[in-house]
Write a protein that holds these residues in place. Sequence first.
Motif, PDB file in Angstrom:
ATOM      1  N   ALA A  54     137.631  37.858   7.136  1.00 17.39           N
ATOM      2  CA  ALA A  54     138.084  39.027   6.370  1.00 17.39           C
ATOM      3  C   ALA A  54     139.271  38.661   5.476  1.00 17.39           C
ATOM      4  N   LEU A  55     140.169  37.817   6.008  1.00 17.44           N
ATOM      5  CA  LEU A  55     141.341  37.431   5.220  1.00 17.44           C
ATOM      6  C   LEU A  55     140.943  36.551   4.034  1.00 17.44           C
ATOM      7  N   LEU A  56     140.002  35.633   4.246  1.00 17.84           N
ATOM      8  CA  LEU A  56     139.533  34.787   3.138  1.00 17.84           C
ATOM      9  C   LEU A  56     138.974  35.672   2.028  1.00 17.84           C
ATOM     10  N   GLN A  57     138.230  36.691   2.422  1.00 19.28           N
ATOM     11  CA  GLN A  57     137.684  37.622   1.434  1.00 19.28           C
ATOM     12  C   GLN A  57     138.794  38.387   0.716  1.00 19.28           C
ATOM     13  N   ALA A  58     139.753  38.899   1.500  1.00 18.96           N
ATOM     14  CA  ALA A  58     140.844  39.688   0.920  1.00 18.96           C
ATOM     15  C   ALA A  58     141.644  38.876  -0.092  1.00 18.96           C
ATOM     16  N   ASN A  59     141.715  37.551   0.154  1.00 23.82           N
ATOM     17  CA  ASN A  59     142.465  36.678  -0.753  1.00 23.82           C
ATOM     18  C   ASN A  59     141.554  36.017  -1.795  1.00 23.82           C
ATOM     19  N   ARG A  60     140.319  36.489  -1.893  1.00 25.87           N
ATOM     20  CA  ARG A  60     139.333  35.958  -2.861  1.00 25.87           C
ATOM     21  C   ARG A  60     139.170  34.456  -2.718  1.00 25.87           C
ATOM     22  N   LEU A  61     139.088  34.016  -1.455  1.00 17.44           N
ATOM     23  CA  LEU A  61     138.918  32.590  -1.189  1.00 17.44           C
ATOM     24  C   LEU A  61     137.509  32.297  -0.665  1.00 17.44           C
ATOM     25  N   GLU A  62     136.586  33.237  -0.847  1.00 20.31           N
ATOM     26  CA  GLU A  62     135.222  33.049  -0.306  1.00 20.31           C
ATOM     27  C   GLU A  62     134.533  31.850  -0.938  1.00 20.31           C
ATOM     28  N   GLY A  63     134.889  31.529  -2.163  1.00 20.75           N
ATOM     29  CA  GLY A  63     134.133  30.496  -2.850  1.00 20.75           C
ATOM     30  C   GLY A  63     134.863  29.168  -2.946  1.00 20.75           C
ATOM     31  N   GLY A  64     136.125  29.117  -2.469  1.00 19.26           N
ATOM     32  CA  GLY A  64     136.905  27.911  -2.729  1.00 19.26           C
ATOM     33  C   GLY A  64     137.367  27.202  -1.474  1.00 19.26           C
ATOM     34  N   ASP A  65     138.151  26.164  -1.669  1.00 19.81           N
ATOM     35  CA  ASP A  65     138.750  25.443  -0.547  1.00 19.81           C
ATOM     36  C   ASP A  65     140.074  26.109  -0.187  1.00 19.81           C
TER      37      ASP A  65
ATOM     38  N   TYR B 160     135.880  25.203   3.450  1.00 12.28           N
ATOM     39  CA  TYR B 160     135.199  24.579   2.319  1.00 12.28           C
ATOM     40  C   TYR B 160     134.247  25.615   1.749  1.00 12.28           C
ATOM     41  N   ASP B 161     134.358  25.867   0.487  1.00 13.35           N
ATOM     42  CA  ASP B 161     133.510  26.895  -0.151  1.00 13.35           C
ATOM     43  C   ASP B 161     133.557  28.190   0.653  1.00 13.35           C
TER      44      ASP B 161
ATOM     45  N   ALA C  98     147.226  33.333   7.955  1.00 15.56           N
ATOM     46  CA  ALA C  98     147.505  33.196   6.524  1.00 15.56           C
ATOM     47  C   ALA C  98     146.463  32.268   5.926  1.00 15.56           C
ATOM     48  N   ALA C  99     146.160  32.449   4.666  1.00 18.65           N
ATOM     49  CA  ALA C  99     145.191  31.582   3.985  1.00 18.65           C
ATOM     50  C   ALA C  99     145.606  31.438   2.539  1.00 18.65           C
ATOM     51  N   ALA C 100     145.500  30.217   2.032  1.00 18.47           N
ATOM     52  CA  ALA C 100     145.903  29.943   0.652  1.00 18.47           C
ATOM     53  C   ALA C 100     144.978  28.879   0.086  1.00 18.47           C
ATOM     54  N   PRO C 101     144.830  28.858  -1.242  1.00 20.27           N
ATOM     55  CA  PRO C 101     144.006  27.798  -1.850  1.00 20.27           C
ATOM     56  C   PRO C 101     144.548  26.429  -1.460  1.00 20.27           C
ATOM     57  N   TYR C 102     143.657  25.455  -1.293  1.00 21.43           N
ATOM     58  CA  TYR C 102     144.107  24.131  -0.859  1.00 21.43           C
ATOM     59  C   TYR C 102     143.539  23.042  -1.758  1.00 21.43           C
ATOM     60  N   THR C 103     144.418  22.158  -2.181  1.00 15.77           N
ATOM     61  CA  THR C 103     144.009  20.958  -2.910  1.00 15.77           C
ATOM     62  C   THR C 103     144.544  19.759  -2.146  1.00 15.77           C
ATOM     63  N   PRO C 104     143.677  18.848  -1.722  1.00 16.95           N
ATOM     64  CA  PRO C 104     144.174  17.715  -0.937  1.00 16.95           C
ATOM     65  C   PRO C 104     145.001  16.755  -1.780  1.00 16.95           C
TER      66      PRO C 104
END
Lengths: 276, 276
Positions: B74-85, B36-37, B114-120
Amino acid sequence: MIWLNGAIISETEARIDPFDRGFTLGDGLFETARAYDGRPFRLEDHLARMQRAAEELEIPLPLDMPGVADAVGALLQANRLEGGDAAIRITLSRGSGPRGYNPPHDPKPTLLIAAAPYTPPVELCSAAFVEVRRNEGSPTSRMKTLGALDNVLATIEAEERGAEEAILCHNAGNVACSARANLFAVIAGRLVTPPVAEGVLPGIARRVVLEIAATLHLGAEERALLPDELRQAEEILLTNSLFEIRSVGRLDGGEIAGRALGARLRAEYRAMTRLG
Amino acid sequence: MIWLNGAIISETEARIDPFDRGFTLGDGLFETARAYDGRPFRLEDHLARMQRAAEELEIPLPLDMPGVADAVGALLQANRLEGGDAAIRITLSRGSGPRGYNPPHDPKPTLLIAAAPYTPPVELCSAAFVEVRRNEGSPTSRMKTLGALDNVLATIEAEERGAEEAILCHNAGNVACSARANLFAVIAGRLVTPPVAEGVLPGIARRVVLEIAATLHLGAEERALLPDELRQAEEILLTNSLFEIRSVGRLDGGEIAGRALGARLRAEYRAMTRLG
């Protein structure tokens, strides 16, 4: 060398995608067959079993069955196994997909074939009942799926009990099979094997043994088998396509003395493999 | 980008070996957590669950748990997911090995993140009982293993019945869970959920809901649950770490009317994720 999606390449060159559902979810099937003097035995039966299960799982086959058989032949040649005994493994997965259990609508399956020289283990083995249960309530217990971790666990458990082969019961308590083979008990001189409905893989070697038993009028019955019946069996046989027929000499440390029917079936089985 | 065995690389560059036992035998585990965020929620609980199961399976961990947590960050950062779900998936396999179920003596495990943007999905869903059974007699039914084909089959079956979520019973007939979630029924105003011994994954979201229920003195009970009790439940909730809490509005076409407890738990759960 291995055969991967149409090309024969070196193992180190071969790449499975990290999002292949075979890797992420065990979403696929495999077959293990044996080649004698370079000729695969009952390959058509293995491929038909894979095809049936793939249909049930809604995994499309990337190649027709003669095409797979040709690929197996080419791989045996590439690995210089035309003249020897080999273990062939055919792996089919649903291919890559996005996160989640829902299959992709347009799957691009992965088909992998491997072949290596094979030497069977000795005919006599020890076995032990293990705690892990066979899931009689899932269709996957009647398929050779990529999710084989229960068999791995059962094998580890048997090893810890000092036995080579793990005997699994299902949740309702009947005997099902071993971790890597089908199971026959000799009771009152007759062969008994659990039916496929008991959470049992319809093994190709199992079928060959049933065919031999029918031809020789040995009397063979597919019926539910209780653990105590197995402990008191005159003879116990394990069958799979690689090691053919192994006789269980000890079950949970107790002696299983009989060998005669196993020896007879083994001789018949071997004659068939060499004929072709 | 994905994280594979210590390096952050592109998906297309990443290679799983064709003899990785995760691919050939489903010999491994995974975890799915939500960020989250940019902050993973209860990651330590996910990693502790993976560690416990890996010990039971005798799969060594290639990295300690803080190391995995750092890799996730580190992976969340690499995928620019630091600010999102985001949905995070951590996959551990026993690594490559020779043919057969026996684990290699010196395994070199594969660890993939692996990490990807998530929308419930929407909060309300439909569910159906499916034929596939949960294997209460295997320790793997209490782990998140790579052999998830029964869940895939259950999901396909539910879809064919026009429902989004598949409800599984175990072989002895009690309700276990859904294909992708734990399950709670509200009966006489109290939460009831099947115990882990019933072949149920000890879900992290399940645990959070039990914690909330304890804090709010809602009364929650882990006990065996019959299919008919579920059909007559006042409210049915499904919980997992990604979609948190879904309310079942229809079960096998019959209406499940209650929403109140689900709404209350959902509000509490969300408050925790934004705090935590």
